[in-house]
Design a protein around this motif. Structure first.
Motif, PDB file in Angstrom:
ATOM      1  N   GLY A 175     -12.315  14.903 -11.468  1.00 25.18           N
ATOM      2  CA  GLY A 175     -11.971  13.933 -12.148  1.00 25.18           C
ATOM      3  C   GLY A 175     -11.755  13.510 -13.598  1.00 25.18           C
ATOM      4  N   LYS A 176     -12.710  14.160 -13.948  1.00 22.69           N
ATOM      5  CA  LYS A 176     -13.131  13.584 -15.534  1.00 22.69           C
ATOM      6  C   LYS A 176     -12.176  14.703 -16.427  1.00 22.69           C
ATOM      7  N   LEU A 177     -12.285  15.507 -16.160  1.00 24.42           N
ATOM      8  CA  LEU A 177     -11.504  16.341 -17.165  1.00 24.42           C
ATOM      9  C   LEU A 177     -10.108  17.107 -16.422  1.00 24.42           C
ATOM     10  N   ILE A 178      -9.095  16.910 -17.778  1.00 30.06           N
ATOM     11  CA  ILE A 178      -8.070  17.570 -17.148  1.00 30.06           C
ATOM     12  C   ILE A 178      -7.620  18.638 -18.700  1.00 30.06           C
ATOM     13  N   VAL A 179      -8.299  20.706 -18.062  1.00 29.22           N
ATOM     14  CA  VAL A 179      -7.459  21.501 -19.115  1.00 29.22           C
ATOM     15  C   VAL A 179      -6.147  21.987 -18.916  1.00 29.22           C
ATOM     16  N   SER A 180      -5.388  21.710 -20.101  1.00 31.74           N
ATOM     17  CA  SER A 180      -4.430  22.956 -20.185  1.00 31.74           C
ATOM     18  C   SER A 180      -3.965  23.520 -21.319  1.00 31.74           C
ATOM     19  N   THR A 181      -3.556  24.955 -20.908  1.00 26.69           N
ATOM     20  CA  THR A 181      -3.678  25.926 -21.499  1.00 26.69           C
ATOM     21  C   THR A 181      -1.999  26.227 -21.992  1.00 26.69           C
ATOM     22  N   ILE A 182      -2.123  26.020 -22.759  1.00 29.37           N
ATOM     23  CA  ILE A 182      -0.765  25.976 -24.101  1.00 29.37           C
ATOM     24  C   ILE A 182      -0.340  27.578 -24.466  1.00 29.37           C
ATOM     25  N   GLU A 183       0.986  27.573 -23.924  1.00 26.59           N
ATOM     26  CA  GLU A 183       1.168  28.883 -25.320  1.00 26.59           C
ATOM     27  C   GLU A 183       2.217  29.336 -25.678  1.00 26.59           C
ATOM     28  N   THR A 184       2.514  29.650 -26.908  1.00 29.36           N
ATOM     29  CA  THR A 184       3.917  30.072 -27.732  1.00 29.36           C
ATOM     30  C   THR A 184       4.493  30.847 -26.372  1.00 29.36           C
ATOM     31  N   ASN A 185       5.969  29.926 -25.387  1.00 28.65           N
ATOM     32  CA  ASN A 185       6.708  30.622 -24.947  1.00 28.65           C
ATOM     33  C   ASN A 185       7.702  32.131 -25.021  1.00 28.65           C
ATOM     34  N   THR A 186       7.578  32.204 -25.822  1.00 26.92           N
ATOM     35  CA  THR A 186       7.830  33.912 -26.099  1.00 26.92           C
ATOM     36  C   THR A 186       6.455  35.011 -26.497  1.00 26.92           C
ATOM     37  N   LYS A 187       5.141  34.156 -26.386  1.00 31.28           N
ATOM     38  CA  LYS A 187       3.880  35.230 -26.805  1.00 31.28           C
ATOM     39  C   LYS A 187       4.402  35.629 -27.810  1.00 31.28           C
ATOM     40  N   ARG A 188       5.235  35.440 -28.646  1.00 32.60           N
ATOM     41  CA  ARG A 188       5.212  35.894 -30.552  1.00 32.60           C
ATOM     42  C   ARG A 188       4.022  34.905 -31.171  1.00 32.60           C
ATOM     43  N   GLY A 189       3.433  34.531 -30.945  1.00 38.23           N
ATOM     44  CA  GLY A 189       2.595  33.382 -31.533  1.00 38.23           C
ATOM     45  C   GLY A 189       1.512  32.712 -31.196  1.00 38.23           C
ATOM     46  N   ASP A 190       0.514  32.205 -31.686  1.00 41.44           N
ATOM     47  CA  ASP A 190      -1.191  31.120 -30.814  1.00 41.44           C
ATOM     48  C   ASP A 190      -0.472  30.378 -30.794  1.00 41.44           C
ATOM     49  N   GLY A 191      -1.669  29.603 -29.577  1.00 40.45           N
ATOM     50  CA  GLY A 191      -1.821  28.890 -27.994  1.00 40.45           C
ATOM     51  C   GLY A 191      -2.817  28.161 -28.851  1.00 40.45           C
ATOM     52  N   TYR A 192      -3.170  27.072 -27.921  1.00 38.92           N
ATOM     53  CA  TYR A 192      -4.320  27.227 -28.100  1.00 38.92           C
ATOM     54  C   TYR A 192      -4.637  25.962 -26.445  1.00 38.92           C
ATOM     55  N   VAL A 193      -5.815  25.361 -26.121  1.00 40.90           N
ATOM     56  CA  VAL A 193      -6.410  24.746 -25.046  1.00 40.90           C
ATOM     57  C   VAL A 193      -7.087  23.486 -25.346  1.00 40.90           C
ATOM     58  N   GLU A 194      -6.000  22.223 -24.988  1.00 39.56           N
ATOM     59  CA  GLU A 194      -6.303  21.498 -24.629  1.00 39.56           C
ATOM     60  C   GLU A 194      -7.199  20.263 -23.735  1.00 39.56           C
ATOM     61  N   ILE A 195      -8.299  19.821 -23.992  1.00 39.75           N
ATOM     62  CA  ILE A 195      -9.323  19.442 -22.988  1.00 39.75           C
ATOM     63  C   ILE A 195      -9.281  18.086 -23.315  1.00 39.75           C
ATOM     64  N   TYR A 196      -8.607  17.305 -22.083  1.00 39.98           N
ATOM     65  CA  TYR A 196      -8.907  16.083 -21.630  1.00 39.98           C
ATOM     66  C   TYR A 196      -9.784  15.313 -20.826  1.00 39.98           C
ATOM     67  N   ASN A 197     -10.174  13.803 -21.775  1.00 38.81           N
ATOM     68  CA  ASN A 197     -11.310  12.973 -21.681  1.00 38.81           C
ATOM     69  C   ASN A 197     -10.788  12.490 -20.320  1.00 38.81           C
ATOM     70  N   THR A 198     -10.069  11.556 -19.464  1.00 36.00           N
ATOM     71  CA  THR A 198      -9.999  10.928 -18.418  1.00 36.00           C
ATOM     72  C   THR A 198     -10.530   9.187 -18.355  1.00 36.00           C
ATOM     73  N   GLN A 199     -12.152   9.569 -18.881  1.00 33.63           N
ATOM     74  CA  GLN A 199     -13.203   8.260 -19.037  1.00 33.63           C
ATOM     75  C   GLN A 199     -12.641   7.930 -20.508  1.00 33.63           C
ATOM     76  N   ASN A 200     -12.789   8.229 -21.706  1.00 38.99           N
ATOM     77  CA  ASN A 200     -12.580   7.748 -22.337  1.00 38.99           C
ATOM     78  C   ASN A 200     -11.666   8.547 -23.429  1.00 38.99           C
ATOM     79  N   LYS A 201     -10.936   9.112 -22.485  1.00 34.35           N
ATOM     80  CA  LYS A 201      -9.644   9.819 -23.127  1.00 34.35           C
ATOM     81  C   LYS A 201      -9.765  10.121 -24.598  1.00 34.35           C
ATOM     82  N   THR A 202     -10.536  10.720 -24.838  1.00 38.27           N
ATOM     83  CA  THR A 202     -10.843  12.076 -25.918  1.00 38.27           C
ATOM     84  C   THR A 202      -9.973  13.020 -25.727  1.00 38.27           C
ATOM     85  N   LYS A 203      -9.919  13.214 -26.785  1.00 35.04           N
ATOM     86  CA  LYS A 203      -8.833  15.087 -26.494  1.00 35.04           C
ATOM     87  C   LYS A 203      -9.901  15.817 -27.080  1.00 35.04           C
ATOM     88  N   PHE A 204      -9.395  17.111 -26.896  1.00 32.71           N
ATOM     89  CA  PHE A 204     -10.549  19.048 -28.045  1.00 32.71           C
ATOM     90  C   PHE A 204      -9.770  19.733 -27.528  1.00 32.71           C
TER      91      PHE A 204
END
Length: 949
Positions: free
Chosen positions: A44-73
């Protein structure tokens, strides 16, 4: 007077704020992103989300959330994510930038020469990228061990300067390459050490398989040319880097399987042959550095005249005592080998006694060709047990457990009736995995039983009896678990002409009891029947609240989830449509998330921690991701995907109720512009499909349409949208639609803010049929759009669902079309419900979409409607998207439909100029060159009826 002034001021302020916002256009769809994948680490330390442009006609990103220190990358274009076992690393692939890929396609760069994905490794402790590797095809990491991974790389590029050819030494950029020429010829693998960043190269890689936790893995090598012999199968020692050849003598090596500790390995191989399709496979087993052939060709360990199947991968039982594999009867054909290929007739022979009609056989051809049956080799006793014979079509069992009894099903006795009957029946058998013997436990049942956790019982719902039963797998003793309860466990509101389905199964609790649902509450039943059923939630029916459990463990899919040892329960208020979260503590519901104006869904749980994620939404709020680490005492929103929404005009949603012409009370949803002014009159578009009022709290992302109008787009463009619920009387789907939809539109019109002269209607599939029907019986709608409509039920009854190959007859007799009779017994019903025969009464302009690869509603149904209206010179347009399905799949076509559909409605409901495609069409010679979007300058150029007529 004061109240009116306050209302006026409120409307004025809202209008001024809204006036500063942008109206959604078709060019804005690419702005919206969506969460396409969420992973939670086991602890439960990390939550990793994949975010994509809904139409696929653009760029997305990956977002990493640390539940212990609440930092994001955050990192651009990341996807295909994995979290290392000890939560020290996150591995992901990165796509090339969308515009770069688009540019390369535009320049017609060959696919193999386009920019490839890269692999990135994120260091959790230091919150930074640790390393990256270019030109990555795929990677694998061990599930329960950290420290290494295996990466497959595309072969290296050969880049040459103009006028000068580089040497291999100059081309070489990777310091680990010991044999650069080979890396330029074939894909290769890297064994990567996460602690040291050291890499070892395996050239000519074909495939590899990793155990969950071990100091070794296995792989195969191949030659460059497909028809050349494979090089061999190997073991790799991670501690020493030593590569051990297991076998190099066979023609091909395939379907690798490894036990979780790495100490057992199996694969299929075949000796050389003149033809690939005549290869005879054998099963090999490797343990303690010894290779053993388990299944020869031919082999006494298989059934007589059976052979090993090459199409399925073997697998080990969780305790390692069983190696499961697949075999099948040898196919014998009476083929005249003297004929040339072009002398063999190409014909489908339909036989009235076929279990599956020819189109279904065609649809399932690959599956039928690959059909095989399960056996296992006992790695301890060295015995073979065949647990599935050729009469058993499907097995149901837990691969994680060594169960004595598993379930097998047989549909063959009822296959012919499937064309017109529903539910589809099967016989179910208990199979003794120790001996392979089977015995019948259930006959002619419409729903699949569920194995109990202890393997002693199967739980099932009998649709005819309308009760839940258990059956003891050894004694075949059946117990009616709900017979003494004066409550319905079947869908009380179901209006199909078939047996109603149950409300559902909520998993097994921690003691092995089954949890089952009525319309509102959760009941606990003992499979032995010795304990009285207990209503766990008690107040659901009284308060009109639906309670349900969650089953969040992907490895134990039939186990109800507990939160801190208390049963997790989700609520849905059937009146307000709001969601809440509870746990069950000593028979009482303990509130965890108070129901509010949101719908909560998409729950996930860390495997070994009380860490949960979920999404929360309503019409104005995108379903961002939330996390709780303290058993729902509080939650944090950890994503903010679409902040630009605040810059656009949006709207509001509200529930609306009315009575149908025959007195039934129904619900619907009204969507209004955010600067809604009740003194104005707005054009209305009505959309519908069965019952949709429970979706009142749903967010609707602005996106190109696969088939229907978009609520967010409509309200942003000053339309009001109405979605009414529909209930049906058997044999009268068309009249029922009129009773519910038109009565709802008229009731809405009484509120004063609907422009009754500018009302449109739109529907897809079953909704498309009803649109086509309604315009034959009412002129209330100024314009109508029908996607994939059935126009002629007499021809559609005998049609085929081409994607599945199924006959369509069962739909009319038993399911959605709700006629309840076959064509001959109910001929008048088929005629009176068919829009085709009402075409002479149509006065509403109709736009249709019906695609030439529609796998659900035959394409000719749209053509029949179009040709009938054309013959009688009724205004009609038909959009046919080539090689497209029932609902559009390609974004370019979705964009096109969205533009044309709104141009159509804007012309008729708003009086805007007509596009050229409506006034003059798009001739075949202009297809793909001139799309006809351009608007006519004057109405005099139009041959269409005026929107004011």
């Amino acid at each position: 007077m004061i109240q009116r002034l306050v209302t006026f001021v409120a409307i004025l302020i809202t209008s001024l704020i809204s006036a500063q916002k942008k109206t959604l256009t078709h060019a804005d769809y690419d702005l919206w992103k969506n969460i396409t994948d969420v992973k939670i680490s086991d602890k439960g330390k990390l939550i990793v989300s994949t975010i994509e442009t809904n139409t696929k006609r653009g760029d997305g990103y990956v977002e990493i959330y640390n539940t212990q220190n609440k930092t994001k990358f955050k990192y651009p274009n990341g996807y295909d994510t994995s979290i290392s076992f000890n939560e020290n690393y996150v591995i992901f692939k990165k796509r090339p930038n969308y515009q770069l890929t688009r540019k390369e396609k535009k320049e017609e760069v060959k696919k193999e020469n386009r920019t490839k994905d890269a692999l990135f490794i994120y260091d959790v402790k230091n919150n930074t990228i640790y390393d990256s590797i270019l030109r990555v095809k795929k990677y694998k990491i061990p599930k329960k061990q950290e420290g290494w991974l295996v990466i497959e790389n595309f072969k290296k590029e050969k880049k040459e300067e103009k006028g000068k050819k580089k040497t291999l030494s100059e081309q070489k950029t990777d310091s680990i390459d010991k044999n650069a020429p080979m890396a330029f010829k074939q894909n290769y693998a890297l064994v990567y050490n996460l602690k040291t960043k050291q890499k070892d190269t395996i050239h000519q890689i074909k495939d590899f398989v990793l155990p969950e936790k071990a100091k070794t893995f296995y792989y195969t090598l191949k030659n460059k040319k497909d028809k050349q012999k494979d090089i061999g199968v190997y073991e790799y020692n991670l501690a020493s880097g030593v590569k051990i050849a297991i076998d190099t003598t066979k023609y091909i090596y395939d379907k690798l399987a490894v036990y979780k500790d790495g100490n057992q390995f199996a694969y299929l191989s075949a000796v050389d042959s003149t033809a690939i399709d005549s290869l005879k496979y054998e099963l090999y087993y490797y343990k303690n550095k010894k290779l053993q052939k388990l299944v020869n060709t031919p082999d006494k360990n298989l059934r007589e005249n059976w052979e090993l199947s090459k199409d399925q991968t073997p697998f080990f039982a969780d305790n390692g005592d069983r190696l499961y594999f697949y075999s099948k009867p040898k196919a014998v054909y009476s083929k005249d080998t003297t004929l040339l290929k072009d002398e063999i007739p190409q014909v489908d022979v339909w036989n009235w006694q076929d279990k599956l009609i020819q189109p279904e056989q065609k649809s399932k051809l690959e599956k039928l060709n690959k059909k095989a049956f399960v056996s296992y080799y006992n790695t301890v006793s060295n015995q073979y047990v065949h647990i599935q014979d050729s009469t058993i079509e499907d097995l149901s069992f837990d691969r994680k457990k060594e169960q004595q009894f598993i379930l097998g099903s047989v549909a063959a006795p009822y296959e012919i009736e499937r064309s017109w009957d529903y539910p589809w029946a099967k016989d179910f058998y208990a199979i003794d995995t120790y001996t392979g013997h089977k015995h019948l436990i259930l006959k002619n049942k419409g729903l699949k039983p569920v194995l109990s956790p202890d393997g002693q019982y199967a739980l099932y719902y009998d649709m005819k009896e309308k009760h839940w039963f258990s059956v003891h797998l050894s004694t075949v003793k059946k117990v009616n678990l709900t017979k003494n309860l004066d409550i319905a466990f079947y869908d009380e509101d179901d209006d199909h002409p078939s047996l109603p389905s149950p409300y559902g199964f909520g998993g097994f609790d921690s003691k092995g009891n089954a949890l089952i649902y009525d319309k509102f509450d959760i009941w606990r039943v003992s499979l032995s029947g010795k304990e009285k059923p207990i209503n766990l939630t008690q107040n659901g029916r009284k308060n009109n609240v639906e309670y349900r459990t969650k089953m969040l463990d992907p490895e134990q899919k039939n186990k109800a989830t507990y939160c801190n040892k208390e049963l997790l329960i989700i609520s849905f208020d059937k009146v307000t449509k709001i969601s809440g979260v509870y746990t069950l503590r000593k028979g009482k519901l303990i509130e965890k998330i108070r129901p509010s104006e949101f719908r909560i869904n998409s729950y996930q749980k860390a495997k070994n921690a009380e860490v949960y994620s979920y999404r929360k939404q309503n019409f104005t709020t995108f379903p961002d991701l939330y996390v709780t680490t303290n058993t729902f005492q509080n939650s944090d929103r950890i994503t903010a995907i679409n902040p630009h929404q605040k810059d656009f005009k949006w709207g509001t949603a509200e529930l609306f109720s009315w009575k149908t012409y025959d007195g039934k009370k129904l619900e619907g949803i009204i969507y209004k512009p955010e600067d809604f002014d009740p003194s104005r009159q707005y054009p209305l578009i009505t959309y519908f499909y069965e019952k949709r009022s429970d979706s009142y709290r749903n967010y609707h992302i602005p996106k190109p349409s696969a088939s229907i109008v978009n609520p967010s787009y409509l309200v942003s463009n000053d339309y009001i949208m109405f979605i009414p619920d529909i209930v049906y009387d058997e044999g009268k789907p068309g009249a029922s639609a009129y009773n519910c939809i038109v009565s709802g539109v008229e009731a809405l019109g009484e509120l004063g803010y609907i422009d009754r002269d500018n009302i449109g209607i739109q529907g897809q599939s079953w909704g498309g049929y009803q649109v086509a029907y309604l315009v034959t019986v009412t002129n209330k709608f100024k314009a109508a759009m029908a996607g994939a409509p059935v126009s002629n039920m007499t021809s559609a009854y005998g049609g085929i669902r081409w994607k599945s190959g199924l006959s369509r007859a069962f739909q009319y007799e038993r399911t959605q079309s709700r006629l309840g009779k076959n064509l001959w017994d109910g001929f008048d019903l088929y005629i009176e419900n068919s829009p085709l025969f009402g075409i002479p009464k149509i006065e509403t302009p109709l736009l249709m979409m019906h695609n030439d690869n529609d796998g659900a509603v035959p394409y000719y149904q749209g053509i029949e409607m179009f040709m009938g209206m054309r013959r009688l010179q009724k205004p009609v347009w038909l959009l046919v998207y080539n090689e497209e399905a029932h609902n559009l799949k390609k974004v370019k076509n979705k964009q096109d439909l969205s533009i044309r559909m709104m141009q159509f409605f804007d012309y008729y409901l708003k009086g805007e100029p007509a596009p050229v495609w409506m006034t003059k069409g798009v001739p075949r010679v202009q297809k793909g060159k001139d799309l006809g979007y351009g608007l006519e300058n004057t109405r005099s150029s139009s041959t269409m009826p005026s929107p004011n007529e």
